[in-house]
Design a protein around this motif. Sequence first.
Motif, mmCIF file in Angstrom:
data_model
loop_
_atom_site.group_PDB
_atom_site.id
_atom_site.type_symbol
_atom_site.label_atom_id
_atom_site.label_comp_id
_atom_site.label_asym_id
_atom_site.label_seq_id
_atom_site.Cartn_x
_atom_site.Cartn_y
_atom_site.Cartn_z
ATOM 1 N N ALA A 204 0.820 -1.209 0.000
ATOM 2 C CA ALA A 204 0.000 0.000 0.000
ATOM 3 C C ALA A 204 0.856 1.263 0.000
ATOM 4 O O ALA A 204 0.534 2.248 -0.668
ATOM 5 N N LEU A 233 1.493 6.399 5.319
ATOM 6 C CA LEU A 233 0.992 6.843 4.026
ATOM 7 C C LEU A 233 1.096 8.362 3.878
ATOM 8 O O LEU A 233 1.407 8.868 2.799
ATOM 9 N N THR A 274 -9.834 5.917 4.778
ATOM 10 C CA THR A 274 -9.996 4.495 5.093
ATOM 11 C C THR A 274 -11.481 4.275 5.402
ATOM 12 O O THR A 274 -11.874 4.126 6.557
ATOM 13 N N ASP A 307 -7.873 3.760 0.921
ATOM 14 C CA ASP A 307 -7.059 2.716 1.532
ATOM 15 C C ASP A 307 -8.032 1.681 2.092
ATOM 16 O O ASP A 307 -8.748 1.956 3.045
ATOM 17 N N TYR A 309 -8.239 -0.507 4.138
ATOM 18 C CA TYR A 309 -7.670 -1.032 5.370
ATOM 19 C C TYR A 309 -8.666 -1.933 6.105
ATOM 20 O O TYR A 309 -9.780 -1.513 6.413
#
Length: 502
Positions: A204, A233, A274, A307, A309
């Motif tokens: 990622a 990130l 996310t 993302d 996640y």
Amino acid sequence: MLRSNAMPTDQTNSADDVLIALAPGQGALRHRLEEAILEDIASGRLAPGTALPPSRALADALGISRWVVTEAYGHLVGKGVLEARTGSATRVAASAPDVVPGIGEPSLAETRSRQAQPTPGIGLERAPDRAAHDLAPGVPDLRHVPREAWLRAARDALADATNQDLGGQPPAGHPAARAAMATHLRRARIVSGPDDAVVLTRGAADGMSRIAAALSDAGHTHLLIEDPSWAALRDVARAAGLTPVPVPVDDAGISTERLRAEAARTGARAVLLTPAHQFPLGAVLSDDRRAAVLAWAREVDGLVIEDDYDAEFRYDRRPVPALQGLDPDRVLLLGSTSKTLAPAFGIGWMVVPQRWRAAVLDVSVRRGPTPGPATLDQLTLARFVADGAYARHLRAARTRYARRRAALLAALDRELPGARVGGIAAGMHVTVDLAGIAPGIDAAAVVREGAARDVALVDLRRYQAAPSARSTVLVVGYGNLADARLEEALRSLRAAVEAAAR
């Protein structure tokens, strides 16, 4: 490859990773379920021969009566759209008639179209050599890595690899691996896009570095981020020349009002989210905020970086679909095997909107002849996914993590009865607010006391863009916590809290 019969490729896959969402609206549940299935077949997401989830499993996942599912399946079987055989799964008919979503109500696709660690691939919070009681977040269960299944996939992939496969590495990834991952994401995450929308990365963080570089090349200077959020990130984005702009998060996800305000103030036209399971607070982005984020992105001609996640690990219901499926032109999806398998696999993926593919590919080419994971690793992942081993591993992991989370909450209730636990039933971590135990307690002191007792803990401040002067909140992980040591770990945590309070 030769097959013993004409069974479609998708028939060899497990039905457990097929995600079906009810069509929106206020109509009867059976009609909405039929509409969703018809729409998925019409779009090609459910190919001929694809096995659908068992009626009981789908009913539990959607929170509806099993009767609704059996009636919907039976009605579609009668239409020739599905086929059912005794002792076998209900499948999309091999020669299904042309399917058209219901007349008089908007189809699912129409509704969606209107709604509008710096080391690449790791993203790992860890103490040196891993503590005996590992309560740090972001680490999967390293004791249950599917070693044998991966080895089988690696042997088969190497045996079938052509000389051409062994001779180079395409910048976006091997076509077979991209196709396998695209199929999985369409089935399990309701992702929209062709196979070549998938770009394979080293994880990622690597994917984030590529899109951040592409944004910078296109003139972007700022990136909206959730606060708190995973630091790796945003650090990658900063290294690419983007200035992170923090936006607060609450129980419904990122504040869209503050997002608009910060975007207007800074000129930011990209945001990193996310939405499936916010890290670290554990919220799910609400439906109205999903729509608001996408509406903002369209207004400013912007990009949403999703993302994904912990999206695979939801325990009270099936995972929410990816935001990308609602607007594939505006959302770029990031994912990796770091949380689902282990960081050492070093494989990730992006699903890139059409308008950004050339720019992302250009960044990949500039990074040299081997921008992504090794080709053999990619082919191994393709075999691992296509054979259903990945879906089986995820199913087993969900069961294990759900059980462990329940045991952790029970132990926290016994050992720290005044603590407040936050986050939905998902992922591999919870937040634990200790203010109810001792109002003046400092989470940093608890982390230090935990380290002295060989307990790995993390203070929420680690993930804040501008750490507050004081915190009472711990981010407690249970992914790599041995079940047999859970009670001992929680007793050690209690001792650390008591020492810090003193």
